[in-house]
Write a protein that holds these residues in place. Sequence first.
Motif, mmCIF file in Angstrom:
data_model
loop_
_atom_site.group_PDB
_atom_site.id
_atom_site.type_symbol
_atom_site.label_atom_id
_atom_site.label_comp_id
_atom_site.label_asym_id
_atom_site.label_seq_id
_atom_site.Cartn_x
_atom_site.Cartn_y
_atom_site.Cartn_z
ATOM 1 N N ARG A 177 0.846 -1.196 0.000
ATOM 2 C CA ARG A 177 0.000 0.000 0.000
ATOM 3 C C ARG A 177 0.882 1.247 0.000
ATOM 4 O O ARG A 177 2.047 1.180 0.360
ATOM 5 N N VAL A 178 0.308 2.363 -0.375
ATOM 6 C CA VAL A 178 1.085 3.608 -0.443
ATOM 7 C C VAL A 178 1.158 4.257 0.942
ATOM 8 O O VAL A 178 0.159 4.365 1.647
ATOM 9 N N LYS A 179 2.346 4.680 1.302
ATOM 10 C CA LYS A 179 2.536 5.445 2.539
ATOM 11 C C LYS A 179 2.609 6.937 2.256
ATOM 12 O O LYS A 179 2.121 7.755 3.034
ATOM 13 N N SER A 180 3.215 7.284 1.117
ATOM 14 C CA SER A 180 3.352 8.696 0.766
ATOM 15 C C SER A 180 3.205 8.869 -0.741
ATOM 16 O O SER A 180 3.836 8.155 -1.513
ATOM 17 N N LEU A 181 2.335 9.801 -1.137
ATOM 18 C CA LEU A 181 2.099 10.134 -2.547
ATOM 19 C C LEU A 181 2.486 11.590 -2.782
ATOM 20 O O LEU A 181 2.059 12.473 -2.038
ATOM 21 N N LYS A 182 3.275 11.826 -3.815
ATOM 22 C CA LYS A 182 3.586 13.205 -4.204
ATOM 23 C C LYS A 182 2.580 13.640 -5.262
ATOM 24 O O LYS A 182 2.400 12.955 -6.278
ATOM 25 N N MET A 183 1.918 14.740 -5.015
ATOM 26 C CA MET A 183 0.875 15.237 -5.906
ATOM 27 C C MET A 183 1.399 16.415 -6.722
ATOM 28 O O MET A 183 2.019 17.337 -6.178
ATOM 29 N N TYR A 184 1.178 16.345 -8.033
ATOM 30 C CA TYR A 184 1.588 17.415 -8.947
ATOM 31 C C TYR A 184 0.344 17.975 -9.636
ATOM 32 O O TYR A 184 -0.599 17.239 -9.936
ATOM 33 N N ILE A 185 0.360 19.249 -9.931
ATOM 34 C CA ILE A 185 -0.657 19.863 -10.782
ATOM 35 C C ILE A 185 0.069 20.493 -11.965
ATOM 36 O O ILE A 185 0.951 21.333 -11.786
ATOM 37 N N ASN A 186 -0.292 20.032 -13.160
ATOM 38 C CA ASN A 186 0.430 20.453 -14.371
ATOM 39 C C ASN A 186 1.940 20.245 -14.222
ATOM 40 O O ASN A 186 2.749 21.098 -14.594
ATOM 41 N N ASP A 187 2.309 19.082 -13.662
ATOM 42 C CA ASP A 187 3.700 18.658 -13.473
ATOM 43 C C ASP A 187 4.472 19.510 -12.480
ATOM 44 O O ASP A 187 5.700 19.381 -12.369
ATOM 45 N N VAL A 188 3.793 20.378 -11.749
ATOM 46 C CA VAL A 188 4.430 21.179 -10.707
ATOM 47 C C VAL A 188 4.105 20.554 -9.348
ATOM 48 O O VAL A 188 2.935 20.348 -9.034
ATOM 49 N N PRO A 189 5.108 20.235 -8.521
ATOM 50 C CA PRO A 189 4.822 19.650 -7.208
ATOM 51 C C PRO A 189 3.883 20.534 -6.394
ATOM 52 O O PRO A 189 4.084 21.748 -6.296
ATOM 53 N N TYR A 190 2.847 19.901 -5.827
ATOM 54 C CA TYR A 190 1.839 20.647 -5.071
ATOM 55 C C TYR A 190 1.829 20.255 -3.599
ATOM 56 O O TYR A 190 1.772 21.107 -2.724
ATOM 57 N N ALA A 191 1.859 18.948 -3.309
ATOM 58 C CA ALA A 191 1.755 18.511 -1.920
ATOM 59 C C ALA A 191 2.256 17.086 -1.786
ATOM 60 O O ALA A 191 2.340 16.327 -2.758
ATOM 61 N N LEU A 192 2.588 16.729 -0.557
ATOM 62 C CA LEU A 192 2.920 15.362 -0.219
ATOM 63 C C LEU A 192 1.774 14.825 0.632
ATOM 64 O O LEU A 192 1.482 15.352 1.710
#
Length: 257
Positions: A177-192
């Motif tokens: 299972r995932v412990k940490s996901l890096k979220m991008y918006i339009n390939d720009v890092p947004y949040a962990l």
Amino acid sequence: MTYFNRLSVFLFCGIMSSSSCQDLLQLKPQLGKLIDLSIEGEKSFYESLKICDSIFEKLETLGDISKLTENEQNILENCEGPMNYYDVLSPGCSWYCGGGLDTLSASSVLKPGKQTRYDVQNIHDLDYSTAWVEGVPGNGIGEYVCYHFPPQNPRINKLIIVNGYVKTDKTWRENSRVKSLKMYINDVPYALLQLEDVKNEQIFQVEPIGYSERKDYDLLIKNPWYTIKFEIIEVYQGSKFKDTAITEIYFDGIDVH
């Protein structure tokens, strides 16, 4: 201000040193309902559904709910619900009445088994019985799934993640299972996104993502499409398989009604 009003700031930060910008936003979830599924539960669900159908048929014949027994009336009160045991959404209107206009892509997909596929579409099919599973050796660190949205899509302010392969307790425990996901918006890092190792819905609140100027539809649809990407950064190890699974990432938001 909305996400797209701030996008240029994020792009600027992306080409500067890390000391020039704040650390990536860390988000922890609120836990929603527990997704506790089983073969026995599925059997019981459809048995209950048959009882509901028979009471509805009786009501149509009698034409008056007062002519049902007290027990039948009590059962009927609990008959409004999903028609499929594995449905993510209950009947009725939701953000998906106007949202969800997207396509999906992934960096990799696990090869199908004899009866099971792990396609990227599984992560947004609103079905608890399927999951996207990455397809590289190891735990899939760095693998990702990407959602593509047209500009007219209603804005998103809530992410709901069902972590792991929740079809049964066995599939959930055996796969990573995932412990940490890096979220991008339009390939720009947004949040962990810091996920817990649970079978509950994990709900993340975010600032509205999408286009806020919506009064002129002809102008709205001329805006560029946008993407939301989720990259696996860290995992909880499965008891049998290294493959990392996510059952669902779906959305709630505004601008629907």
